[in-house]
Scaffold this motif. Structure first.
Motif, short mmCIF file in Angstrom:
data_model
loop_
_atom_site.label_atom_id
_atom_site.label_comp_id
_atom_site.label_asym_id
_atom_site.label_seq_id
_atom_site.Cartn_x
_atom_site.Cartn_y
_atom_site.Cartn_z
N ASN A 41 15.63 87.64 -39.20
CA ASN A 41 16.34 88.71 -39.89
C ASN A 41 16.49 89.97 -39.05
OD1 ASN A 41 13.75 89.72 -39.94
ND2 ASN A 41 13.58 89.81 -42.17
N GLY A 42 16.07 89.91 -37.81
CA GLY A 42 16.24 91.03 -36.91
C GLY A 42 15.30 92.20 -37.13
N ASP A 43 14.30 92.03 -37.98
CA ASP A 43 13.41 93.14 -38.29
C ASP A 43 12.33 93.37 -37.25
OD1 ASP A 43 11.04 91.72 -40.72
OD2 ASP A 43 11.89 90.89 -38.87
N ARG A 44 12.20 92.47 -36.32
CA ARG A 44 11.20 92.62 -35.27
C ARG A 44 11.78 92.17 -33.95
NH1 ARG A 44 5.25 89.62 -34.89
NH2 ARG A 44 4.67 90.49 -32.85
N THR A 45 11.63 93.02 -32.97
CA THR A 45 12.03 92.69 -31.61
C THR A 45 10.88 92.96 -30.66
OG1 THR A 45 12.98 94.89 -31.24
CG2 THR A 45 14.47 93.17 -32.04
N SER A 46 10.88 92.28 -29.56
CA SER A 46 9.88 92.51 -28.53
C SER A 46 10.53 92.36 -27.17
CB SER A 46 8.68 91.57 -28.68
OG SER A 46 9.09 90.21 -28.57
N TYR A 47 9.95 93.02 -26.18
CA TYR A 47 10.53 93.05 -24.86
C TYR A 47 9.46 92.91 -23.80
CZ TYR A 47 14.64 94.85 -27.25
OH TYR A 47 15.72 95.00 -28.09
N GLY A 48 9.83 92.30 -22.71
CA GLY A 48 8.95 92.28 -21.57
C GLY A 48 8.81 93.67 -20.98
N ASP A 49 7.67 93.91 -20.37
CA ASP A 49 7.39 95.24 -19.84
C ASP A 49 8.43 95.69 -18.82
OD1 ASP A 49 3.76 94.84 -19.83
OD2 ASP A 49 5.14 95.46 -21.41
N SER A 50 8.94 94.78 -18.05
CA SER A 50 9.85 95.13 -16.98
C SER A 50 11.24 95.55 -17.47
CB SER A 50 9.99 93.98 -15.98
OG SER A 50 10.55 92.84 -16.60
N THR B 285 25.59 84.22 -33.16
CA THR B 285 25.46 84.75 -31.82
C THR B 285 24.17 85.54 -31.66
OG1 THR B 285 26.72 86.75 -32.39
CG2 THR B 285 27.94 84.91 -31.42
N VAL B 286 23.65 85.50 -30.46
CA VAL B 286 22.54 86.34 -30.04
C VAL B 286 22.99 87.04 -28.76
CG1 VAL B 286 20.12 86.43 -29.34
CG2 VAL B 286 20.87 84.74 -31.02
N SER B 287 22.75 88.33 -28.68
CA SER B 287 23.23 89.10 -27.55
C SER B 287 22.09 89.82 -26.85
CB SER B 287 24.27 90.13 -28.01
OG SER B 287 25.39 89.50 -28.58
N LEU B 288 22.33 90.13 -25.59
CA LEU B 288 21.40 90.92 -24.81
C LEU B 288 22.19 91.96 -24.04
CD1 LEU B 288 18.36 91.18 -23.95
CD2 LEU B 288 19.01 89.88 -21.91
N GLN B 289 21.95 93.22 -24.36
CA GLN B 289 22.58 94.32 -23.65
C GLN B 289 21.66 94.73 -22.51
OE1 GLN B 289 25.65 95.84 -24.21
NE2 GLN B 289 25.23 96.93 -22.29
N LEU B 290 22.17 94.68 -21.30
CA LEU B 290 21.40 95.02 -20.11
C LEU B 290 21.94 96.32 -19.54
CD1 LEU B 290 21.76 91.75 -20.33
CD2 LEU B 290 20.77 91.75 -18.05
N ASN B 291 21.14 97.36 -19.59
CA ASN B 291 21.51 98.66 -19.06
C ASN B 291 20.62 99.04 -17.89
OD1 ASN B 291 23.49 98.98 -21.07
ND2 ASN B 291 22.03 99.97 -22.47
N SER B 292 21.08 99.99 -17.11
CA SER B 292 20.31 100.50 -15.98
C SER B 292 19.78 99.37 -15.11
CB SER B 292 19.17 101.39 -16.48
OG SER B 292 19.66 102.47 -17.25
N LEU B 293 20.65 98.48 -14.76
CA LEU B 293 20.23 97.28 -14.04
C LEU B 293 19.69 97.60 -12.66
CD1 LEU B 293 23.06 94.92 -15.22
CD2 LEU B 293 20.62 94.45 -15.45
N LYS B 294 18.71 96.81 -12.27
CA LYS B 294 18.06 96.93 -10.98
C LYS B 294 18.21 95.62 -10.21
CE LYS B 294 14.43 99.78 -13.10
NZ LYS B 294 12.96 99.90 -13.34
N PRO B 295 18.14 95.68 -8.89
CA PRO B 295 18.23 94.43 -8.13
C PRO B 295 17.21 93.38 -8.56
CG PRO B 295 18.49 96.29 -6.67
CD PRO B 295 18.12 96.86 -8.01
N GLU B 296 16.03 93.80 -8.97
CA GLU B 296 15.02 92.85 -9.41
C GLU B 296 15.35 92.18 -10.73
OE1 GLU B 296 12.94 96.99 -9.80
OE2 GLU B 296 14.51 96.08 -8.56
#
Length: 124
Positions: free
Chosen positions: A54-63, A78-89
């Motif tokens: 239901n989208g009420d909980r999200t979690s993210y890796g530290d990086s 659909t499931v989406s991932l917005q990637l901002n401030s991208l780094k080479p790593e």
């Protein structure tokens, strides 16, 4: 058949943004937890983000915390991932995954279904 298909990857300069999408079958999108993982050459598959049904909980890796955002739209399958401030790593193949059980996990071995991945390359 349970099916996950990722799209939206590409080449972007450091500091830029991308939005990845995962098109899922109804069975896949009804899974309790959806997640994104990534894997770079020579490295272990790394947890990126997860979201409950239901989208009420999200979690993210530290990086990626504070830079990436996961979301899902069950009505659109659909499931989406917005990637901002991208780094080479951040360069890696990004995979969409689904987990039948209700508890989010950062361990890729706990997920039941996987897409084929989409390549994200970040130049310096």
């Amino acid at each position: 058949q349970v099916q996950l298909v990722e799209s939206g990857g590409g080449l972007v300069q450091a500091g830029g943004s991308l939005r990845l999408s995962c098109a899922a079958t109804e069975l896949a999108i009804s899974s309790n937890v959806m997640a994104w993982f990534r894997q770079a050459p020579g490295k272990e598959r790394e947890f990126v983000a997860a979201i409950t049904w239901n989208g009420d909980r999200t979690s993210y890796g530290d990086s990626v915390k504070g830079r990436f955002t996961i979301s899902r739209d069950n009505s659109k399958n659909t499931v989406s991932l917005q990637l901002n401030s991208l780094k080479p790593e951040d360069t890696a193949v990004y995979y969409c995954a689904a987990k039948a059980s209700s508890s989010p996990s950062s361990s890729y071995t706990r997920y039941d279904y996987w897409g084929q991945g989409t390549q994200v390359t970040v130049s310096s």
